[in-house]
Write a protein that holds these residues in place. Structure first.
Motif, PDB file in Angstrom:
ATOM      1  N   PRO A 119      18.602  -0.943 -37.238  1.00  0.00           N
ATOM      2  CA  PRO A 119      19.836  -0.827 -37.952  1.00  0.00           C
ATOM      3  C   PRO A 119      19.795   0.688 -38.440  1.00  0.00           C
ATOM      4  O   PRO A 119      18.487   1.175 -38.937  1.00  0.00           O
ATOM      5  N   ALA A 120      20.696   1.427 -38.427  1.00  0.00           N
ATOM      6  CA  ALA A 120      20.859   2.636 -39.165  1.00  0.00           C
ATOM      7  C   ALA A 120      20.167   2.880 -40.507  1.00  0.00           C
ATOM      8  O   ALA A 120      19.572   3.976 -40.714  1.00  0.00           O
ATOM      9  N   ASP A 121      20.335   2.002 -41.182  1.00  0.00           N
ATOM     10  CA  ASP A 121      19.811   2.381 -42.826  1.00  0.00           C
ATOM     11  C   ASP A 121      18.369   2.008 -42.850  1.00  0.00           C
ATOM     12  O   ASP A 121      17.675   2.287 -43.666  1.00  0.00           O
ATOM     13  N   LYS A 122      17.652   1.714 -41.679  1.00  0.00           N
ATOM     14  CA  LYS A 122      16.197   1.286 -41.552  1.00  0.00           C
ATOM     15  C   LYS A 122      15.598   2.284 -40.758  1.00  0.00           C
ATOM     16  O   LYS A 122      14.560   1.807 -40.116  1.00  0.00           O
ATOM     17  N   ARG A 123      16.101   3.336 -40.064  1.00  0.00           N
ATOM     18  CA  ARG A 123      15.809   4.172 -39.042  1.00  0.00           C
ATOM     19  C   ARG A 123      14.304   4.767 -39.205  1.00  0.00           C
ATOM     20  O   ARG A 123      13.676   5.048 -38.230  1.00  0.00           O
ATOM     21  N   PHE A 124      14.081   4.962 -40.443  1.00  0.00           N
ATOM     22  CA  PHE A 124      12.601   5.313 -40.700  1.00  0.00           C
ATOM     23  C   PHE A 124      11.642   4.208 -40.923  1.00  0.00           C
ATOM     24  O   PHE A 124      10.500   4.609 -41.244  1.00  0.00           O
ATOM     25  N   ALA A 125      11.708   3.183 -40.635  1.00  0.00           N
ATOM     26  CA  ALA A 125      10.687   1.994 -40.655  1.00  0.00           C
ATOM     27  C   ALA A 125       9.792   2.450 -39.900  1.00  0.00           C
ATOM     28  O   ALA A 125       9.677   2.961 -38.760  1.00  0.00           O
ATOM     29  N   LYS A 126       8.538   2.165 -40.544  1.00  0.00           N
ATOM     30  CA  LYS A 126       7.235   2.391 -39.757  1.00  0.00           C
ATOM     31  C   LYS A 126       6.425   0.895 -39.603  1.00  0.00           C
ATOM     32  O   LYS A 126       6.166   0.177 -40.525  1.00  0.00           O
ATOM     33  N   PHE A 127       6.213   0.720 -38.184  1.00  0.00           N
ATOM     34  CA  PHE A 127       5.562  -0.561 -37.868  1.00  0.00           C
ATOM     35  C   PHE A 127       3.981  -0.297 -38.074  1.00  0.00           C
ATOM     36  O   PHE A 127       3.581   0.594 -37.413  1.00  0.00           O
ATOM     37  N   VAL A 128       3.545  -1.203 -38.850  1.00  0.00           N
ATOM     38  CA  VAL A 128       2.021  -1.084 -38.897  1.00  0.00           C
ATOM     39  C   VAL A 128       1.354  -2.411 -38.818  1.00  0.00           C
ATOM     40  O   VAL A 128       2.049  -3.483 -38.992  1.00  0.00           O
ATOM     41  N   TRP A 129       0.204  -2.803 -38.569  1.00  0.00           N
ATOM     42  CA  TRP A 129      -0.633  -3.827 -38.460  1.00  0.00           C
ATOM     43  C   TRP A 129      -1.511  -4.031 -39.748  1.00  0.00           C
ATOM     44  O   TRP A 129      -1.720  -3.062 -40.380  1.00  0.00           O
ATOM     45  N   SER A 130      -1.612  -5.331 -39.779  1.00  0.00           N
ATOM     46  CA  SER A 130      -2.513  -5.971 -40.942  1.00  0.00           C
ATOM     47  C   SER A 130      -3.956  -5.766 -40.348  1.00  0.00           C
ATOM     48  O   SER A 130      -4.240  -5.524 -39.278  1.00  0.00           O
ATOM     49  N   LYS A 131      -5.103  -6.055 -41.463  1.00  0.00           N
ATOM     50  CA  LYS A 131      -6.344  -6.205 -41.035  1.00  0.00           C
ATOM     51  C   LYS A 131      -6.556  -7.556 -40.204  1.00  0.00           C
ATOM     52  O   LYS A 131      -5.606  -8.537 -40.262  1.00  0.00           O
ATOM     53  N   ALA A 132      -7.446  -7.618 -39.272  1.00  0.00           N
ATOM     54  CA  ALA A 132      -7.691  -8.688 -38.386  1.00  0.00           C
ATOM     55  C   ALA A 132      -7.909  -9.997 -39.161  1.00  0.00           C
ATOM     56  O   ALA A 132      -8.544 -10.174 -40.005  1.00  0.00           O
ATOM     57  N   ASN A 133      -7.259 -10.989 -38.700  1.00  0.00           N
ATOM     58  CA  ASN A 133      -7.389 -12.370 -39.066  1.00  0.00           C
ATOM     59  C   ASN A 133      -8.259 -13.197 -38.279  1.00  0.00           C
ATOM     60  O   ASN A 133      -7.931 -13.291 -37.110  1.00  0.00           O
ATOM     61  N   VAL A 134      -9.485 -13.678 -38.580  1.00  0.00           N
ATOM     62  CA  VAL A 134     -10.203 -14.172 -37.643  1.00  0.00           C
ATOM     63  C   VAL A 134     -10.340 -15.872 -37.776  1.00  0.00           C
ATOM     64  O   VAL A 134     -10.375 -16.247 -39.031  1.00  0.00           O
TER      65      VAL A 134
END
Length: 1011
Positions: A353-368
């Protein structure tokens, strides 16, 4: 001997100072033994009281606690001063990692990242092209910064772009120091200073982290102006944990996050787009069903494909389970790369969506998680979308953190609490207030990984206190609090070289070094007494005093004792008696010429006797040792240090200490023959025509050089990882294994050639791989370790990954030692090694020109040395495939070559000094006759010294341990061939290059015609 009383005074003073310095080492070793005993007893008590499943501390942790408690407690008193344990430990002789066990790494601070930061992440095409090209054109031993400046000059040619351009370095951040009117040379000076400041900053941050880590006597040092930092952690054991601690930039940020529902239909739309519009993805998906059917029949499944049952869900949805709240989805570890690839694609990002174009996708710490049935571990990662912005700057960064502590959250799980400064507290209150109003979440992100994303349920948080919780263990929270307190690194820190040594291997090295030292000392002392009688006893007393001085100086300098350093000490045993041998052989000559004992002693110790030869021989040795120290690193510098100190201490003791006893015999009219009845006529009466057979020695040596060169062309040399980059692991198995089978299994696992060779015992292998050696990240190192464990785990039943990889006391099997040399640093080592060898020969050659005042002497010596180097290289080229021990070209080998150069020059100079003496009028006859006489009259010294050296090296070869056997063998071959070349190559070349007119002039002025 004049000033005999002064010599005695200084000898006694040096002895007392040495004993004083060494006393701290003895006290420190005693306290360490007490610490270990205390730790073992304490651990036994804890085990008795511990509940089932309760984590137990390691022995090393309890040792550190014990020693820390004594830091400010007086543990040693000398009457005039009291010393606490901290004082004592700072004054002791420290053991290197190859003796102590532990971890050694060289970190390269990313100058590229520093430059990006200084340019405010410039988008200038010329600047970015130069950044990329710098790594490609960087030459061995050249810094990245110098390469960048060269690359920038090339890229900027004709474009008008300058370093002081507003969109490069003349920006707002550097406006106080750089303006657009400055020349490139002026800007370069500023940038160099800024880069140095960044390295200094990184050095300070790393020191703070290490000081809090909890190892005894950590060492951290900057390596010149290279941007590299050496870190040594004696006794450290958890490899992955330490590398993570050192490499973490600690870039802490606080971001608002988007909830899953705020992303609207993005994921559904993206999934459909991937299914229908991406041709490559569609082709892959179409083939998946067919491939899966075939592979199912064969009992095999592709690691990178989705199953037939989920293929119709679409490329994205089949790999991700939708989450809730700030968690957009959960993805298995094997699918994170593919999902990340999808989310980075431009056509997919355009669907956000245009109002969210700067969104940064990142991962969490690993869940084991652990499957209760199969007991197998699996990892998943949560996906978050941060509320990014045009400047890509977090609303709040970790720079506001003033304190961090490891603690436990409300559920009793390990966590980290943080305290912010005033400005940070204000921003934090605003940020949490907004999150409370919007019912949002705040992600706590460290080094681009989300550690937790809590919601705010009680209103704005005042006071600037926050907490990071998540899937932590106690060690992780301790390290995380540590790095947050120390602050962030100014740029990424890449491990370009590392070595891990287990304590059991270190103890084995100590035992081998001690054995070779004692056996070598005893045999040298016995030989000197056997050959020189009472004079040999005096030389032995001087030798023991020499060792006292040597260790005392090492302690006073705070030197680190390494296995090659022990080799240097053992080698000193051989060289320490060399000056005595030269003096004693000269004294025997003077006695045979009819002089009294007193006259013979005075002449032998005089400048016209043995002293000039001793000085010339040792100057050449010192020059090669100094070059070895300058160009060597780590253990090689330890070898050079002991060698150089040993040269000076042995000169003092041989010349002054032994003479005190000899002068006493002279004063008491006590007979002293410098020989025994059995050895009286050994190595005397030689009259061999060395010059007459020169054509045969030339033929032999020419054949050696030709065969060696042919072998270089066809066989090459076994270049170690020091020169080509790579990783090596020394692994001990529970029983004998087939190296070729291990090599095949590892090659299959790594997808690239992995070499395995027997190393010492049949149940021990040295494994070498170049897998991803150009990738310096912490994750790559861990990936290599995990692949190694996966491929070899069947040989270690019941051994977990941590037990296999990490080092600990009493370890019997697994990785005993591991090392890594990155591609960039290996190029530097190779360049340094080349210039070290060339430089040693040129500098020593120049000294001989100055000392002998004729270039022919220098040419003869250099010809002999060049011959020796080619011979040793030829032996290693011909034999490395067949030898029962490793014959690699590495830093240790170069150290051996330089040592050989020193000793070969030493032998040659002794002969040349006698030629110079005889030509000055001490011997009559034709030029060639005088030269032959010079060789024959010094033959007893040459053979005696060489035999002593060979004896010591043989002891080291037999008892010194597998890790230095190839190093010692190179010196052993070098000493043998060096003795040959000084007799049969150096002197004939000197004779053949002398002009006939010079020879005629010499004979006319100094000799009586015998015809």
């Amino acid at each position: 001997m004049q000033n005999k009383g002064l010599v005695k005074f200084f000898a006694i003073l040096f002895a007392l100072v040495s004993i004083y310095q060494l006393s701290f080492t003895f006290v420190a070793n005693g306290i360490k033994k007490d610490a270990k005993a205390f730790a073992e007893q304490k651990l036994a008590e804890i085990k008795k009281k511990a509940a089932p499943g309760q984590p137990l501390p390691e022995v090393s942790e309890l040792e550190v606690q014990y020693l820390d408690s004594l830091k400010k407690v007086d543990v040693f008193s000398l009457g005039f001063a009291d010393y606490n344990y901290e004082d004592v430990s700072n004054k002791q002789i420290n053991k290197g990692l190859d003796l102590e066990g532990g971890i050694n790494v060289i970190l390269q601070i990313s100058v590229k990242d520093v430059l990006k930061g200084l340019s405010s992440d410039s988008k200038n095409a010329v600047f970015n092209k130069a950044l990329d090209n710098a790594a490609k054109i960087q030459q061995g031993n050249e810094s990245y910064l110098d390469a960048f400046f060269r690359a920038f000059d090339e890229a900027a040619a004709g474009t008008g772009t300058k370093l002081a351009s507003p969109d490069v370095f003349a920006n707002k951040n550097l406006s106080d120091e750089i303006n657009f009117k400055m020349s490139d040379d002026q800007v370069k000076k500023v940038i160099r200073r800024k880069v140095d400041e960044s390295v200094d900053s990184a050095f300070g941050v790393l020191r703070k982290r290490i000081d809090k880590f909890g190892v005894v006597q950590p060492n951290i040092a900057k390596l010149g102006q290279t941007g590299r930092i050496l870190v040594e952690l004696p006794g450290a054991k958890d490899v992955d944990r330490i590398k993570k601690l050192l490499q973490s930039t600690a870039q802490l940020e606080f971001w608002e996050t988007y909830r899953l529902e705020e992303m609207g239909t993005f994921f559904e739309t993206a999934n459909q787009a991937l299914r229908t519009s991406d041709v490559a993805a569609k082709t892959t998906e179409d083939k998946t069903v067919v491939n899966d059917s075939l592979k199912a029949m064969l009992g095999n499944k592709s690691k990178d494909s989705v199953s037939k049952n989920t293929a119709d869900l679409g490329p994205l949805k089949s790999r991700m389970t939708y989450g809730g709240g700030p968690v957009l989805g959960v993805v298995a570890a094997k699918d994170t790369a593919k999902v990340g690839e999808y989310l980075r694609r431009a056509d997919i990002r355009n669907l956000i969506p245009a109002d969210k174009r700067f969104a940064k996708f990142v991962w969490s710490k690993a869940n084991v998680s652990v499957d209760p049935k199969t007991k197998k571990e699996s990892q998943t990662f949560e996906l978050y979308a941060l509320k990014g912005n045009k400047d890509n700057v977090a609303p709040l960064s970790g720079g506001v953190i003033v304190d961090a502590r490891d603690t436990f959250d409300q559920l009793g799980k390990p966590a980290v609490s943080m305290q912010m400064n005033g400005q940070g507290a204000k921003t934090w209150e605003e940020l949490t207030g907004k999150a409370y109003t919007d019912k949002g979440f705040i992600a706590i992100v460290l080094d681009n990984v989300v550690y937790s994303a809590p919601g705010v349920s009680t209103g704005p948080i005042a006071g600037g206190r926050s907490e990071i919780s998540g899937n932590f263990d106690v060690a992780e929270t301790k390290d995380l609090a540590n790095v947050l307190r120390a602050g962030k690194l100014p740029a990424a820190a890449e491990i370009v070289q590392s070595e891990v040594v287990g304590p059991s291997l270190g103890q084995k090295a100590i035992d081998a070094g001690t054995t070779s030292s004692i056996v070598g000392l005893v045999l040298v002392c016995l030989w000197m007494m056997f050959y020189y009688g009472r004079a040999g006893l005096y030389a032995n007393i001087a030798l023991l005093v020499n060792l006292l001085f040597l260790f005392g100086i090492l302690a006073s300098l705070g030197a680190v004792l390494t296995l090659p350093g022990i080799a240097g000490i053992v080698l000193t045993l051989g060289t320490a008696v060399d000056a005595n041998i030269i003096i004693y052989e000269r004294a025997k000559e003077e006695l045979r010429d009819g002089k009294s004992l007193g006259e013979a002693v005075v002449t032998s110790y005089g400048w016209k006797g043995a002293m000039r030869s001793i000085i010339d021989a040792n100057v050449t040795h010192v020059l090669t040792g100094a070059i070895l120290y300058i160009f060597g690193t780590g253990p090689i510098q330890g070898f050079a240090t002991t060698l150089l100190i040993g040269i000076f201490t042995s000169l003092f003791t041989s010349i002054f200490i032994a003479r005190i006893f000899i002068d006493r015999d002279v004063a008491n009219n006590k007979p002293l023959a410098f020989t025994t009845n059995l050895t009286k006529n050994w190595f005397t009466g030689f009259n061999f025509d060395f010059i007459g057979i020169k054509k045969y020695s030339y033929i032999f040596s020419t054949l050696v050089v030709i065969v060696s060169c042919v072998s270089f062309y066809f066989n090459g040399l076994d270049e170690g990882v020091d020169f080509v980059g790579g990783r090596t692991f020394q692994i001990k198995f529970e029983k004998t294994v087939d190296a070729s089978v291990i090599s095949e299994e590892l090659t299959k696992e790594f997808g690239t050639t992995v070499e395995a060779k027997v190393f010492g015992d049949d149940d021990q292998l040295k494994i070498t791989t170049k897998y991803k050696i150009k990738e310096e990240s912490e994750n790559t190192d861990k990936e290599v370790n995990e692949k190694l464990y996966k491929a070899l785990s069947k040989y270690f039943p019941g051994t977990k990954y941590e037990q296999f990889i990490n080092t600990y006391d009493g370890k019997k099997v697994g990785v005993l030692q591991a090392s890594k040399v990155g591609a960039a640093i290996s190029a530097d080592i190779k360049t340094n090694s080349f210039w070290a060898v060339i430089g040693a020969m040129l500098i020593v050659g120049l000294y001989l020109v100055v000392s002998f005042r004729k270039w022919q002497y220098s040419l003869g010596a250099l010809a002999a040395v060049f011959h020796d180097v080619i011979f040793v290289l030829g032996v290693y080229s011909l034999g490395y495939k067949y030898a029962p021990f490793h014959m690699e070209m590495d830093q240790h080998f170069i150290a051996a070559i330089l040592t050989v150069i020193g000793y070969s020059m030493n032998d040659t100079v002794i002969v040349f000094d006698r030629i110079r003496e005889f030509l000055a009028g001490n011997r009559k006859g034709h030029f060639k006759d005088v030269v032959n006489a010079s060789i024959n009259t010094t033959l007893s010294r040459t053979l005696n010294t060489s035999l002593t050296m060979i004896l010591v090296l043989l002891i080291m070869f037999i008892f010194g341990g597998e890790s230095i056997r190839g190093f010692v063998f190179a010196m052993l071959i070098g000493i043998v061939i060096g003795t040959y070349s000084s007799l049969f190559i150096a002197t004939p070349v000197l004779v053949d290059t002398m002009k006939q007119s010079d020879i005629d002039d010499i004979e006319k002025r100094h000799f009586t015609d015998q015809e």
